[in-house]
Write a protein that holds these residues in place. Structure first.
Motif, PDB file in Angstrom:
ATOM      1  N   THR A   1       0.793  -1.237   0.000  1.00 47.57           N
ATOM      2  CA  THR A   1       0.000   0.000   0.000  1.00 47.57           C
ATOM      3  C   THR A   1       0.823   1.283   0.000  1.00 47.57           C
ATOM      4  OG1 THR A   1      -0.132  -0.012   2.423  1.00 47.57           O
ATOM      5  CG2 THR A   1      -1.904  -1.123   1.210  1.00 47.57           C
ATOM      6  N   HIS A   2       2.030   1.271   0.574  1.00 48.10           N
ATOM      7  CA  HIS A   2       2.769   2.512   0.773  1.00 48.10           C
ATOM      8  C   HIS A   2       4.214   2.405   0.295  1.00 48.10           C
ATOM      9  CE1 HIS A   2      -0.600   3.167   3.539  1.00 48.10           C
ATOM     10  NE2 HIS A   2      -0.296   4.455   3.516  1.00 48.10           N
ATOM     11  N   ALA A   3       4.707   3.528  -0.186  1.00 51.43           N
ATOM     12  CA  ALA A   3       6.119   3.644  -0.552  1.00 51.43           C
ATOM     13  C   ALA A   3       6.609   5.018  -0.142  1.00 51.43           C
ATOM     14  CB  ALA A   3       6.315   3.434  -2.051  1.00 51.43           C
ATOM     15  N   PHE A   4       7.859   5.078   0.314  1.00 54.21           N
ATOM     16  CA  PHE A   4       8.488   6.351   0.662  1.00 54.21           C
ATOM     17  C   PHE A   4       9.445   6.735  -0.458  1.00 54.21           C
ATOM     18  CE2 PHE A   4       8.167   4.989   5.378  1.00 54.21           C
ATOM     19  CZ  PHE A   4       6.822   5.339   5.380  1.00 54.21           C
ATOM     20  N   TYR A   5       9.283   7.925  -0.972  1.00 55.95           N
ATOM     21  CA  TYR A   5      10.120   8.408  -2.073  1.00 55.95           C
ATOM     22  C   TYR A   5      10.873   9.654  -1.629  1.00 55.95           C
ATOM     23  CZ  TYR A   5      11.390  10.760  -6.429  1.00 55.95           C
ATOM     24  OH  TYR A   5      12.083  11.407  -7.410  1.00 55.95           O
ATOM     25  N   ARG A   6      12.126   9.754  -2.080  1.00 58.42           N
ATOM     26  CA  ARG A   6      12.920  10.923  -1.720  1.00 58.42           C
ATOM     27  C   ARG A   6      13.840  11.302  -2.875  1.00 58.42           C
ATOM     28  NH1 ARG A   6      16.484  10.569   3.627  1.00 58.42           N
ATOM     29  NH2 ARG A   6      17.608   9.048   2.363  1.00 58.42           N
ATOM     30  N   TRP A   7      13.884  12.595  -3.173  1.00 59.70           N
ATOM     31  CA  TRP A   7      14.880  13.115  -4.111  1.00 59.70           C
ATOM     32  C   TRP A   7      15.943  13.855  -3.315  1.00 59.70           C
ATOM     33  CZ3 TRP A   7      15.930  18.397  -5.523  1.00 59.70           C
ATOM     34  CH2 TRP A   7      16.926  18.507  -6.485  1.00 59.70           C
ATOM     35  N   ASN A   8      17.206  13.515  -3.594  1.00 59.21           N
ATOM     36  CA  ASN A   8      18.337  14.049  -2.846  1.00 59.21           C
ATOM     37  C   ASN A   8      19.155  14.983  -3.728  1.00 59.21           C
ATOM     38  OD1 ASN A   8      18.263  12.059  -0.359  1.00 59.21           O
ATOM     39  ND2 ASN A   8      18.022  10.820  -2.205  1.00 59.21           N
TER      40      ASN A   8
ATOM     41  N   HIS B   1      10.306  14.842  -0.546  1.00 58.92           N
ATOM     42  CA  HIS B   1       9.963  13.532   0.006  1.00 58.92           C
ATOM     43  C   HIS B   1       8.448  13.370   0.075  1.00 58.92           C
ATOM     44  CE1 HIS B   1      10.107  16.126   3.587  1.00 58.92           C
ATOM     45  NE2 HIS B   1      11.398  16.272   3.339  1.00 58.92           N
ATOM     46  N   VAL B   2       8.002  12.196  -0.350  1.00 55.01           N
ATOM     47  CA  VAL B   2       6.580  11.961  -0.555  1.00 55.01           C
ATOM     48  C   VAL B   2       6.240  10.536  -0.126  1.00 55.01           C
ATOM     49  CG1 VAL B   2       4.705  11.972  -2.254  1.00 55.01           C
ATOM     50  CG2 VAL B   2       6.674  13.452  -2.596  1.00 55.01           C
ATOM     51  N   VAL B   3       5.046  10.333   0.400  1.00 56.17           N
ATOM     52  CA  VAL B   3       4.490   8.996   0.578  1.00 56.17           C
ATOM     53  C   VAL B   3       3.585   8.721  -0.616  1.00 56.17           C
ATOM     54  CG1 VAL B   3       2.961   7.537   1.925  1.00 56.17           C
ATOM     55  CG2 VAL B   3       4.590   9.028   3.084  1.00 56.17           C
ATOM     56  N   PHE B   4       3.870   7.655  -1.351  1.00 56.04           N
ATOM     57  CA  PHE B   4       3.008   7.256  -2.458  1.00 56.04           C
ATOM     58  C   PHE B   4       2.078   6.129  -2.011  1.00 56.04           C
ATOM     59  CE2 PHE B   4       6.617   8.736  -5.287  1.00 56.04           C
ATOM     60  CZ  PHE B   4       5.939   9.862  -5.724  1.00 56.04           C
ATOM     61  N   HIS B   5       0.798   6.254  -2.348  1.00 50.25           N
ATOM     62  CA  HIS B   5      -0.169   5.185  -2.139  1.00 50.25           C
ATOM     63  C   HIS B   5      -0.250   4.352  -3.413  1.00 50.25           C
ATOM     64  CE1 HIS B   5      -2.383   7.766   1.082  1.00 50.25           C
ATOM     65  NE2 HIS B   5      -1.388   7.071   1.594  1.00 50.25           N
TER      66      HIS B   5
END
Length: 483
Positions: free
Chosen positions: A431-438, A450-454
């Motif tokens: 259900t969930h993924a954590f995304y981050r651009w550095n 940084h975003v939580v993707f459903h």
């Protein structure tokens, strides 16, 4: 607690709740263009005598070692390397105990010429029949010149196995490239989704091959130990009739192989793999893709094979972004968007990663599938079934930063910044993924977006309601924005 304190506490809680609700919408509320101005390393290629390009010691020692997934489901790897003096052995010795290589696999050797350049001997060896979630050690080369490495196989295909991908595009071999690469090495990611434009060797017309070799030695520190999932860009085409080179992708295809036949593709340039909880589809922006072409026919069939019960995360990689609000390469992906976007919406693709534009951008979930030149419906609109489009073409190559964005920022664009960097995508469960651009902030790694993707499939599945309690204790809930 005093009445004043209680009122302030209530006010703060309501303000925080409002912020969460606003940031959870696929609208224009948090749309932004970063004002950060890059002032770090210049975009010049590192000299060939720099130690980052050092040739391994020993006669005919294997170099430019890299691995990629070797089958559809992650139980095989393709190990590739180059020997410069003579073919030598194409055999890989491997085992699950360091220093004990009780198994072996035999590979194949190839080489090529490009204009005045003659390549070394390029070896590709498929090692299959591996067990999931196990560390393997492998040795290539012979005698004192042999070299040893290791890799970790992914978890068994399943909806709730966690997995971390790194995302890199348009890397090249400048000091900015090196900064991006060093920061990626610290990310904890388990494999790389590479978005095309690798070495930028085509900028060196008369020493093209040497810059392919140096790039291979540069990325070996990661690519020899974890799979890089390759896609191609315009700098891999290398169509040069004035040099007597009339084929396309010649050097890339000799050096970087893919498991395309495992997904019944007819070309190494487009293919699919399953890894952990993800189904990854790699498309070729510079191969024919209109109706009834081989790539179109293959994608139509591959999308039907996706099983969201086993691999809930459906991710597509390509080189040219379908949505881009930078003046660099603006609208170049429009023809592919017109052909494939309706499929992306129909099959509820979660994320589409692209490179090409040397900057970063993230979209909202939008689509333009109702575009019609006679009706006037020509603007993207919010669409909960559409993917998020992410442009990560900011590896740091010699061509420099794409710093000119369209103004005003389009409604479909959520966040954008003209900086170098890389991304990580941490798939937590179905259900969930954590995304981050550095961002590479003047040489320092700085998490910016940084975003939580459903998940698209499970977010619209009734069973998701029953899973909420089970997954209520997700860590890292400092992330607020959700999609």
């Amino acid at each position: 607690m005093s009445k004043v304190s209680a009122l302030w506490n209530l006010h703060f809680q309501l303000l925080f709740l409002a912020l969460v609700l606003l940031c959870s919408l696929d609208g224009v509320f948090s749309r932004s263009t970063s004002s950060f101005v890059r002032s770090g390393f210049s975009s010049v290629d590192i000299p060939l005598d720099n130690k980052v390009f050092a040739v391994p010691k020993g006669y005919n020692a294997p170099q430019q070692v890299h691995i990629t997934q070797g089958d559809y489901d992650g139980k095989a790897v393709i190990i590739s390397w180059v020997t410069s003096e003579e073919p030598g052995s194409s055999k890989v010795f491997y085992g699950d105990i360091k220093g004990t290589y009780d198994k072996s696999a035999e590979g194949k050797t190839t080489n090529y010429t490009y204009y005045k350049y003659r390549s070394g001997y390029i070896h590709h060896c498929v090692v299959d029949g591996l067990e999931y979630e196990k560390k393997y050690y492998y040795k290539i080369g012979t005698g004192d010149s042999s070299r040893e490495f290791w890799f970790q196989t992914p978890p068994k295909i399943g909806p709730d196995v966690p997995y971390i991908f790194g995302i890199i595009g348009d890397l090249g071999q400048t000091y900015n490239s090196l900064s991006t690469f060093k920061h990626y090495l610290q990310s904890g990611a388990q494999s790389v989704l590479y978005l095309g434009d690798l070495s930028y060797a085509d900028r060196y017309e008369h020493m093209d091959g040497e810059r392919w070799d140096s790039w291979g030695r540069l990325v070996e520190r990661s690519a020899a130990y974890q799979p890089w999932i390759w896609s191609t860009g315009n700098h891999e085409i290398e169509y040069a009739p004035h040099l007597g080179e009339f084929s396309t992708f010649k050097q890339y295809l000799h050096r970087y192989t893919t498991p395309y036949m495992a997904s019944k593709s007819s070309s190494p340039l487009w293919y699919a793999i399953r890894r952990g909880p993800a189904h990854i589809i790699v498309l070729s922006s510079y191969s024919p893709f209109v109706k009834y072409t081989p790539q179109w026919l293959w994608l139509r069939d591959e999308l039907k094979q996706v099983d969201r019960e086993k691999t809930p995360w459906l991710i597509i990689t390509m080189h040219v972004p379908l949505y881009n609000s930078n003046s660099a390469h603006y609208m170049e992906g429009e023809s592919m968007r017109a052909v494939f976007e309706s499929w992306f919406v129909q099959y509820k693709v979660d994320l589409v990663f692209a490179g090409h534009v040397h900057a970063y951008e993230r979209s909202y979930r939008i689509s333009n599938i109702n575009y019609n030149i006679t009706s006037g419906s020509r603007y993207p609109v919010p669409d909960k079934s559409a993917p998020v489009y992410l442009t990560v073409g900011d590896g740091g190559n010699q061509e420099g930063m794409a710093g000119s964005y369209l103004d005003p920022q389009p409604d479909y664009s959520a966040f954008r910044e003209a900086s170098y960097g890389h991304s990580t995508l941490e798939l937590k469960n179905r259900t969930h993924a954590f995304y981050r651009w550095n961002r590479n902030d003047d040489g320092e790694q700085t998490p910016v977006d940084h975003v939580v993707f459903h998940n698209q499939y499970w977010a619209n599945n009734r069973r998701r309601r029953r899973l909420r309690k089970h997954h209520a204790s997700l860590d890292n809930m400092r992330y607020i924005q959700t999609y």
